[in-house]
Write an enzyme that holds these catalytic residues in place. Structure first.
Site, PDB file in Angstrom:
ATOM      1  N   GLY A  11       0.825  -1.221   0.000  1.00  0.00           N
ATOM      2  CA  GLY A  11       0.000   0.000   0.000  1.00  0.00           C
ATOM      3  C   GLY A  11       0.848   1.255   0.000  1.00  0.00           C
ATOM      4  O   GLY A  11       1.854   1.325   0.710  1.00  0.00           O
ATOM      5  N   ARG A  72       1.232  -5.196  -5.307  1.00  0.00           N
ATOM      6  CA  ARG A  72       1.377  -6.386  -4.453  1.00  0.00           C
ATOM      7  C   ARG A  72       1.527  -7.539  -5.433  1.00  0.00           C
ATOM      8  O   ARG A  72       0.621  -7.810  -6.210  1.00  0.00           O
ATOM      9  CB  ARG A  72       0.142  -6.588  -3.585  1.00  0.00           C
ATOM     10  CG  ARG A  72      -0.185  -5.398  -2.657  1.00  0.00           C
ATOM     11  CD  ARG A  72      -1.295  -5.796  -1.692  1.00  0.00           C
ATOM     12  NE  ARG A  72      -2.015  -4.651  -1.152  1.00  0.00           N
ATOM     13  CZ  ARG A  72      -1.644  -3.961  -0.076  1.00  0.00           C
ATOM     14  NH1 ARG A  72      -0.533  -4.267   0.552  1.00  0.00           N
ATOM     15  NH2 ARG A  72      -2.376  -2.954   0.360  1.00  0.00           N
ATOM     16  N   THR A 126       4.263   2.332   5.658  1.00  0.00           N
ATOM     17  CA  THR A 126       2.862   1.882   5.733  1.00  0.00           C
ATOM     18  C   THR A 126       2.110   2.790   6.695  1.00  0.00           C
ATOM     19  O   THR A 126       2.663   3.209   7.708  1.00  0.00           O
ATOM     20  CB  THR A 126       2.750   0.420   6.233  1.00  0.00           C
ATOM     21  OG1 THR A 126       1.384   0.159   6.585  1.00  0.00           O
ATOM     22  CG2 THR A 126       3.612   0.135   7.448  1.00  0.00           C
ATOM     23  N   ASP A 128      -0.157   1.831   8.577  1.00  0.00           N
ATOM     24  CA  ASP A 128      -0.707   1.032   9.685  1.00  0.00           C
ATOM     25  C   ASP A 128       0.084   1.119  10.999  1.00  0.00           C
ATOM     26  O   ASP A 128      -0.444   0.787  12.053  1.00  0.00           O
ATOM     27  CB  ASP A 128      -0.799  -0.444   9.280  1.00  0.00           C
ATOM     28  CG  ASP A 128      -1.715  -0.659   8.091  1.00  0.00           C
ATOM     29  OD1 ASP A 128      -2.483   0.259   7.767  1.00  0.00           O
ATOM     30  OD2 ASP A 128      -1.658  -1.741   7.476  1.00  0.00           O
ATOM     31  N   ASP A 130       2.258  -0.857  12.072  1.00  0.00           N
ATOM     32  CA  ASP A 130       2.191  -2.183  12.706  1.00  0.00           C
ATOM     33  C   ASP A 130       3.506  -2.951  12.635  1.00  0.00           C
ATOM     34  O   ASP A 130       3.503  -4.176  12.710  1.00  0.00           O
ATOM     35  CB  ASP A 130       1.068  -3.005  12.051  1.00  0.00           C
ATOM     36  CG  ASP A 130       1.266  -3.175  10.548  1.00  0.00           C
ATOM     37  OD1 ASP A 130       2.157  -2.506   9.979  1.00  0.00           O
ATOM     38  OD2 ASP A 130       0.534  -3.976   9.944  1.00  0.00           O
ATOM     39  N   ARG A 172      -5.521  -2.447   8.868  1.00  0.00           N
ATOM     40  CA  ARG A 172      -5.491  -3.904   8.649  1.00  0.00           C
ATOM     41  C   ARG A 172      -5.788  -4.666   9.931  1.00  0.00           C
ATOM     42  O   ARG A 172      -6.929  -4.681  10.364  1.00  0.00           O
ATOM     43  CB  ARG A 172      -4.135  -4.331   8.068  1.00  0.00           C
ATOM     44  CG  ARG A 172      -4.254  -5.629   7.266  1.00  0.00           C
ATOM     45  CD  ARG A 172      -2.928  -6.025   6.673  1.00  0.00           C
ATOM     46  NE  ARG A 172      -2.530  -5.175   5.587  1.00  0.00           N
ATOM     47  CZ  ARG A 172      -2.762  -5.455   4.302  1.00  0.00           C
ATOM     48  NH1 ARG A 172      -3.381  -6.539   3.957  1.00  0.00           N
ATOM     49  NH2 ARG A 172      -2.338  -4.634   3.373  1.00  0.00           N
TER      50      ARG A 172
HETATM   51  O1  F6P Z   1      -1.511  -1.659   4.716  1.00  0.00           O
HETATM   52  C1  F6P Z   1      -2.116  -0.476   4.362  1.00  0.00           C
HETATM   53  C2  F6P Z   1      -3.600  -0.673   4.123  1.00  0.00           C
HETATM   54  O2  F6P Z   1      -4.178   0.574   3.768  1.00  0.00           O
HETATM   55  C3  F6P Z   1      -4.373  -1.301   5.282  1.00  0.00           C
HETATM   56  O3  F6P Z   1      -4.674  -0.373   6.292  1.00  0.00           O
HETATM   57  C4  F6P Z   1      -5.573  -1.852   4.570  1.00  0.00           C
HETATM   58  O4  F6P Z   1      -6.097  -2.957   5.282  1.00  0.00           O
HETATM   59  C5  F6P Z   1      -4.997  -2.304   3.252  1.00  0.00           C
HETATM   60  O5  F6P Z   1      -3.805  -1.571   3.046  1.00  0.00           O
HETATM   61  C6  F6P Z   1      -5.900  -2.095   2.058  1.00  0.00           C
HETATM   62  O6  F6P Z   1      -5.293  -2.647   0.939  1.00  0.00           O
HETATM   63  P1  F6P Z   1      -5.722  -2.356  -0.561  1.00  0.00           P
HETATM   64  O7  F6P Z   1      -5.207  -1.000  -0.934  1.00  0.00           O
HETATM   65  O8  F6P Z   1      -5.076  -3.426  -1.353  1.00  0.00           O
HETATM   66  O9  F6P Z   1      -7.212  -2.373  -0.601  1.00  0.00           O
END
Ligand code: F6P
Length: 321
Positions: A11, A72, A126, A128, A130, A172
């Site tokens: 992300g 990804r 990120t 998050d 985390d 997440r």
């Molecule tokens: O890891 C960053 C994040 O924004 C999370 O908070 C969320 O769960 C995920 O990515 C969403 O992913 P995508 O952009 O693939 O929908």
């Protein structure tokens, strides 16, 4: 060492460009050439690269997203995919790699190092927050500000209509964003995956707040909580008979110009990553702990879970009376 590569993966997060800029400019100062790999590991396998000099990263420190694009990659999860990628790196003469991303990206970097012997340094990019081994990740501070701005606006409407708002924030499996915005936004309740309160408990608390004279309420729910914000809203409506609305902030939290904190963090870590590669450090994430640059083995960043700040969690409860 003559040449290194940099990529962003997973992300996007505000401040990734500031990190790329720092990697490129530090490398230039230290006499290294930098290859920018586009679309993360996908570009590494598909040979989608560009040489980056100091002028190529001008005017990027304030920009959200990532100028290198991100992805990804499923293909990179196989040893075959990683072997192709490593072969390309060798062909290009790359002697070290900086990976800016979250835990998924770090898994890839770890395997690239252990299976293919490619020197790698991870930078925590990120929203998050985390990752173990850094107090804050690049992008987190901006995401919190973005979510907070939205909550402040929802509070205006909540107060005017004497209504309950249930707001879902990203993160997440982690509750860091939820907890910070709940405290900063004066939320009545916060639900995080690290402490899965029964929904009934939250409903009872909102109900009791209304009985104590509150005319509106904000409930912050981290996306990792089972059922998400909508399940909480339904339970509140059933229990109180009052109007409540769900707002899912979603990807709005990932964009925007990075905060000063994120730019500074990204700049410091980008510089440190290049210096570390030159010093033959590898297989680690470069983070900031108590304002000092630290290095943490890549597997530790996802295996040793970074807990939410329990004091802050208690503070949220105390102040929401
Ligand atoms: O890891 C960053 C994040 O924004 C999370 O908070 C969320 O769960 C995920 O990515 C969403 O992913 P995508 O952009 O693939 O929908």
């Amino acid at each position: 060492m003559k040449k290194i590569a940099v990529l962003t993966s997973g992300g996007d997060a505000p401040g990734m460009n500031a990190a790329i800029r720092a990697v490129v400019r530090t490398s230039h100062t230290r006499g290294l050439e930098v290859l920018g790999i586009r679309r993360g590991y996908t570009g590494m396998m598909d040979k989608d690269v560009t040489i980056l000099g100091p002028r190529d990263v001008a005017n990027t420190i304030q920009r959200g997203g990532t100028i290198l694009l991100t992805a990804r990659s499923h293909r990179f999860r196989s040893p075959e995919g990683r072997a192709i990628a490593a072969q390309n790196l060798r062909e290009w003469g790359v002697e070290g790699l900086v990976v800016i991303g979250g835990d998924g990206s770090f898994h890839g970097a770890h395997y690239l190092q252990t299976e293919q012997n490619i020197p790698v340094i991870g930078l925590p990019g990120t929203i998050d927050n985390d990752l173990y081994g850094t107090d804050y990740t690049i992008g987190y501070d901006t995401a919190v500000m973005t979510a907070l701005d939205a909550i402040d606006k929802l509070r205006d409407t909540g107060a005017s209509h004497e209504r309950i708002f249930v707001v879902e924030v990203m993160g997440r499996h982690a509750g860091h964003i939820a907890l910070d915005v709940a405290v900063a936004g004066g939320a009545e309740e916060v639900l995080i995956p690290e402490d899965p309160l029964a929904i009934e408990q939250v409903v009872a608390s909102v109900k009791s707040g209304l009985e104590r004279g509150k005319s509106s309420s904000i409930v912050v729910v981290a996306e990792g909580v089972e059922g998400g914000a909508e399940a909480v809203r339904k339970a509140i409506v059933e229990a109180t008979g009052l109007e409540a609305r769900t707002t899912i902030l979603g990807h709005i939290q990932r964009g925007g110009s990075p905060s000063a904190r994120d730019r500074v963090l990204a700049s410091r870590l980008g510089e440190a990553a290049v210096n570390a590669l030159i010093d033959r450090v590898s297989g680690v994430m470069c983070g900031l702990v108590n304002n000092n640059v630290t290095f943490t083995a890549l597997p530790d960043t996802w295996e040793k879970r970074k807990d939410v700040n329990r004091d802050l969690y208690n503070c949220a409860k105390t102040l929401s009376i």
